[in-house]
Motif scaffolding. Sequence first.
Motif, PDB file in Angstrom:
ATOM      1  N   PHE A 130      34.228 -20.569  13.381  1.00 51.59           N
ATOM      2  CA  PHE A 130      34.043 -20.247  12.041  1.00 51.59           C
ATOM      3  C   PHE A 130      32.509 -19.574  11.451  1.00 51.59           C
ATOM      4  CE2 PHE A 130      37.558 -23.446  11.987  1.00 51.59           C
ATOM      5  CZ  PHE A 130      38.499 -22.771  11.252  1.00 51.59           C
ATOM      6  N   ASP A 131      31.855 -19.745  12.476  1.00 50.10           N
ATOM      7  CA  ASP A 131      30.531 -19.168  12.258  1.00 50.10           C
ATOM      8  C   ASP A 131      30.440 -17.941  11.505  1.00 50.10           C
ATOM      9  OD1 ASP A 131      29.572 -21.561  13.542  1.00 50.10           O
ATOM     10  OD2 ASP A 131      28.601 -20.854  15.063  1.00 50.10           O
ATOM     11  N   GLU A 132      30.817 -17.026  12.156  1.00 50.00           N
ATOM     12  CA  GLU A 132      30.669 -15.524  11.344  1.00 50.00           C
ATOM     13  C   GLU A 132      31.305 -15.568  10.003  1.00 50.00           C
ATOM     14  OE1 GLU A 132      31.739 -10.872  12.156  1.00 50.00           O
ATOM     15  OE2 GLU A 132      32.163 -12.349  13.688  1.00 50.00           O
ATOM     16  N   ALA A 133      32.422 -16.235   9.879  1.00 43.86           N
ATOM     17  CA  ALA A 133      32.945 -16.400   8.355  1.00 43.86           C
ATOM     18  C   ALA A 133      32.316 -16.913   7.414  1.00 43.86           C
ATOM     19  CB  ALA A 133      34.581 -16.917   8.696  1.00 43.86           C
ATOM     20  N   GLN A 134      31.729 -18.236   8.105  1.00 45.83           N
ATOM     21  CA  GLN A 134      30.637 -18.845   7.074  1.00 45.83           C
ATOM     22  C   GLN A 134      29.348 -18.299   6.881  1.00 45.83           C
ATOM     23  OE1 GLN A 134      28.830 -22.247   9.164  1.00 45.83           O
ATOM     24  NE2 GLN A 134      28.742 -23.610   7.186  1.00 45.83           N
ATOM     25  N   ARG A 135      28.895 -17.399   8.022  1.00 43.48           N
ATOM     26  CA  ARG A 135      27.784 -16.546   7.449  1.00 43.48           C
ATOM     27  C   ARG A 135      28.144 -15.410   6.352  1.00 43.48           C
ATOM     28  NH1 ARG A 135      26.627 -16.853  13.179  1.00 43.48           N
ATOM     29  NH2 ARG A 135      27.437 -15.322  13.384  1.00 43.48           N
ATOM     30  N   LYS A 136      29.237 -15.046   6.495  1.00 46.73           N
ATOM     31  CA  LYS A 136      29.640 -14.089   5.535  1.00 46.73           C
ATOM     32  C   LYS A 136      29.926 -14.565   3.980  1.00 46.73           C
ATOM     33  CE  LYS A 136      29.836 -10.436   7.963  1.00 46.73           C
ATOM     34  NZ  LYS A 136      31.285  -9.614   8.418  1.00 46.73           N
ATOM     35  N   ILE A 137      30.267 -15.734   3.941  1.00 51.13           N
ATOM     36  CA  ILE A 137      30.570 -16.347   2.545  1.00 51.13           C
ATOM     37  C   ILE A 137      29.066 -16.838   2.319  1.00 51.13           C
ATOM     38  CG2 ILE A 137      31.535 -18.462   1.519  1.00 51.13           C
ATOM     39  CD1 ILE A 137      33.575 -16.270   2.187  1.00 51.13           C
ATOM     40  N   PHE A 138      28.221 -17.503   3.053  1.00 49.64           N
ATOM     41  CA  PHE A 138      26.995 -17.675   2.573  1.00 49.64           C
ATOM     42  C   PHE A 138      26.174 -16.556   1.964  1.00 49.64           C
ATOM     43  CE2 PHE A 138      22.391 -18.126   3.253  1.00 49.64           C
ATOM     44  CZ  PHE A 138      22.212 -19.555   2.827  1.00 49.64           C
ATOM     45  N   THR A 139      26.302 -15.324   2.622  1.00 49.20           N
ATOM     46  CA  THR A 139      25.671 -14.072   2.169  1.00 49.20           C
ATOM     47  C   THR A 139      26.256 -13.601   1.010  1.00 49.20           C
ATOM     48  OG1 THR A 139      25.258 -13.328   4.460  1.00 49.20           O
ATOM     49  CG2 THR A 139      25.180 -11.756   2.706  1.00 49.20           C
ATOM     50  N   LEU A 140      27.531 -13.938   0.800  1.00 50.40           N
ATOM     51  CA  LEU A 140      28.284 -13.501  -0.690  1.00 50.40           C
ATOM     52  C   LEU A 140      27.836 -14.287  -1.667  1.00 50.40           C
ATOM     53  CD1 LEU A 140      30.577 -11.824  -2.038  1.00 50.40           C
ATOM     54  CD2 LEU A 140      32.177 -13.683  -1.334  1.00 50.40           C
ATOM     55  N   PHE A 176      34.573 -24.003   1.389  1.00 54.74           N
ATOM     56  CA  PHE A 176      34.605 -23.618   2.616  1.00 54.74           C
ATOM     57  C   PHE A 176      33.418 -23.743   3.702  1.00 54.74           C
ATOM     58  CE2 PHE A 176      34.249 -19.763   5.600  1.00 54.74           C
ATOM     59  CZ  PHE A 176      34.829 -19.995   6.441  1.00 54.74           C
ATOM     60  N   TRP A 177      32.296 -23.441   2.816  1.00 58.31           N
ATOM     61  CA  TRP A 177      30.966 -23.806   3.556  1.00 58.31           C
ATOM     62  C   TRP A 177      30.710 -25.084   3.954  1.00 58.31           C
ATOM     63  CZ3 TRP A 177      26.384 -26.500   3.222  1.00 58.31           C
ATOM     64  CH2 TRP A 177      25.244 -26.060   3.959  1.00 58.31           C
ATOM     65  N   PHE A 221      41.603 -21.914   3.850  1.00 60.06           N
ATOM     66  CA  PHE A 221      40.632 -20.918   3.431  1.00 60.06           C
ATOM     67  C   PHE A 221      40.934 -19.382   3.810  1.00 60.06           C
ATOM     68  CE2 PHE A 221      38.531 -25.022   3.152  1.00 60.06           C
ATOM     69  CZ  PHE A 221      38.132 -25.194   1.549  1.00 60.06           C
ATOM     70  N   ILE A 222      41.537 -19.361   4.854  1.00 63.26           N
ATOM     71  CA  ILE A 222      41.437 -17.825   5.659  1.00 63.26           C
ATOM     72  C   ILE A 222      42.765 -17.387   5.823  1.00 63.26           C
ATOM     73  CG2 ILE A 222      40.996 -16.583   7.882  1.00 63.26           C
ATOM     74  CD1 ILE A 222      38.726 -19.145   8.135  1.00 63.26           C
ATOM     75  N   SER A 223      43.857 -17.942   5.975  1.00 63.40           N
ATOM     76  CA  SER A 223      45.185 -17.254   6.280  1.00 63.40           C
ATOM     77  C   SER A 223      45.681 -16.689   5.092  1.00 63.40           C
ATOM     78  CB  SER A 223      46.175 -18.468   6.853  1.00 63.40           C
ATOM     79  OG  SER A 223      46.645 -19.352   5.646  1.00 63.40           O
ATOM     80  N   VAL A 224      46.713 -15.677   5.244  1.00 64.21           N
ATOM     81  CA  VAL A 224      47.340 -15.037   4.210  1.00 64.21           C
ATOM     82  C   VAL A 224      47.641 -16.121   2.978  1.00 64.21           C
ATOM     83  CG1 VAL A 224      49.185 -13.209   3.363  1.00 64.21           C
ATOM     84  CG2 VAL A 224      47.726 -13.239   5.812  1.00 64.21           C
ATOM     85  N   GLN A 225      48.243 -17.170   3.484  1.00 65.21           N
ATOM     86  CA  GLN A 225      48.820 -18.079   2.318  1.00 65.21           C
ATOM     87  C   GLN A 225      47.989 -19.210   2.072  1.00 65.21           C
ATOM     88  OE1 GLN A 225      52.680 -19.123   4.085  1.00 65.21           O
ATOM     89  NE2 GLN A 225      53.677 -17.351   3.506  1.00 65.21           N
ATOM     90  N   ALA A 226      46.769 -18.955   2.308  1.00 63.00           N
ATOM     91  CA  ALA A 226      45.850 -19.886   2.217  1.00 63.00           C
ATOM     92  C   ALA A 226      45.755 -20.437   0.602  1.00 63.00           C
ATOM     93  CB  ALA A 226      44.328 -19.463   2.300  1.00 63.00           C
ATOM     94  N   THR A 227      45.780 -21.681   0.524  1.00 60.49           N
ATOM     95  CA  THR A 227      45.670 -22.269  -1.146  1.00 60.49           C
ATOM     96  C   THR A 227      44.495 -21.692  -1.777  1.00 60.49           C
ATOM     97  OG1 THR A 227      44.810 -24.314  -0.379  1.00 60.49           O
ATOM     98  CG2 THR A 227      47.278 -23.895  -0.663  1.00 60.49           C
ATOM     99  N   LYS A 228      43.336 -21.707  -0.715  1.00 54.12           N
ATOM    100  CA  LYS A 228      41.740 -21.524  -1.543  1.00 54.12           C
ATOM    101  C   LYS A 228      41.419 -20.132  -0.853  1.00 54.12           C
ATOM    102  CE  LYS A 228      41.146 -26.456  -2.619  1.00 54.12           C
ATOM    103  NZ  LYS A 228      40.358 -27.475  -2.446  1.00 54.12           N
ATOM    104  N   GLU A 229      42.071 -19.249  -0.620  1.00 54.46           N
ATOM    105  CA  GLU A 229      41.558 -18.129   0.229  1.00 54.46           C
ATOM    106  C   GLU A 229      40.060 -17.626  -0.196  1.00 54.46           C
ATOM    107  OE1 GLU A 229      43.051 -13.673   1.626  1.00 54.46           O
ATOM    108  OE2 GLU A 229      44.222 -14.974   0.137  1.00 54.46           O
ATOM    109  N   VAL A 230      39.187 -17.509   0.878  1.00 54.37           N
ATOM    110  CA  VAL A 230      37.826 -16.941   0.542  1.00 54.37           C
ATOM    111  C   VAL A 230      37.870 -15.458   0.859  1.00 54.37           C
ATOM    112  CG1 VAL A 230      36.744 -19.069   1.006  1.00 54.37           C
ATOM    113  CG2 VAL A 230      37.240 -17.474   2.757  1.00 54.37           C
ATOM    114  N   ASN A 231      36.860 -14.743   0.121  1.00 58.43           N
ATOM    115  CA  ASN A 231      36.699 -13.201   0.194  1.00 58.43           C
ATOM    116  C   ASN A 231      36.193 -12.864   1.504  1.00 58.43           C
ATOM    117  OD1 ASN A 231      36.839 -10.589  -0.105  1.00 58.43           O
ATOM    118  ND2 ASN A 231      35.170 -10.562  -1.941  1.00 58.43           N
ATOM    119  N   LEU A 232      36.946 -12.398   2.616  1.00 49.01           N
ATOM    120  CA  LEU A 232      36.464 -12.093   3.734  1.00 49.01           C
ATOM    121  C   LEU A 232      36.855 -10.654   3.805  1.00 49.01           C
ATOM    122  CD1 LEU A 232      36.917 -15.119   6.151  1.00 49.01           C
ATOM    123  CD2 LEU A 232      34.719 -14.291   5.237  1.00 49.01           C
ATOM    124  N   ASP A 233      36.151  -9.917   4.911  1.00 56.47           N
ATOM    125  CA  ASP A 233      36.659  -8.816   5.152  1.00 56.47           C
ATOM    126  C   ASP A 233      37.610  -8.512   6.438  1.00 56.47           C
ATOM    127  OD1 ASP A 233      35.178  -8.038   8.155  1.00 56.47           O
ATOM    128  OD2 ASP A 233      33.733  -9.084   6.551  1.00 56.47           O
TER     129      ASP A 233
END
Length: 215
Positions: free
Chosen positions: A155-165, A97-98, A124-136
């Motif tokens: 996607f900047d905020e989502a990318q930052r969250k995954i980077f931090t994770l 995703f990153w 990566f993000i939708s409910v039915q995503a094949t590679k869903e990432v862990n986002l709040d």
Amino acid sequence: MGSWCQEQPYLCAGRQGLVQGAKDMKHRLGVLLQKSESCDYGSSQGKKEKVSPSQRVSQEEVKKWAESLENLIHHDRGLAAFRAFLKSEYSEENIEFWVSCEDYKKTKSPAKLSTKARKIYDEFISVQATKEVNLDSCTREKTSHNMLEPTLSCFDEAQRKIFTLMEKDSYRRFLKSPYYLDLVSPPRAGCGPENCKRAHAHALDCNSNIISQCA
């Protein structure tokens, strides 16, 4: 032979078993010889790869990877090592995703933004995503809203969250794993030409003894 087998079936069956066993061991011997040749070839190929400047990564560079996740994933070889580690943990969707977000931000044609953004979102993000990432839920909802009018920063905020994770979790485990430690440790004696031949020679001697007993 046929009449003898009819008169003494048990002895005949035993003799046939020994013959078949000898054939099996000869087949295994052939396989071992092939492996020995391939190992020698692999060793020579490995030497060629080490000589190639494009394949080298200095110890100084590798040690920089331990300073920050950013140093690691902005280096091609570091990114490859980290991706392999995440794949071993079945969590490679985070780095994928990153990387997809980094590629997306390089999009020059505004006409392609919507299509590329939708692809990343669906994967990566939708409910039915094949590679869903862990986002709040808040970040996920905001990113979903950004899909209405995709921009280079949607996607900047989502990318930052995954980077931090990754930084707080998998990156720390990576630094303690063989995927990283083997790169900063002195080279060990592996299956080099001499070690490989010695190991196979021992195996061939053992199998030769078994074949001579069965033949």
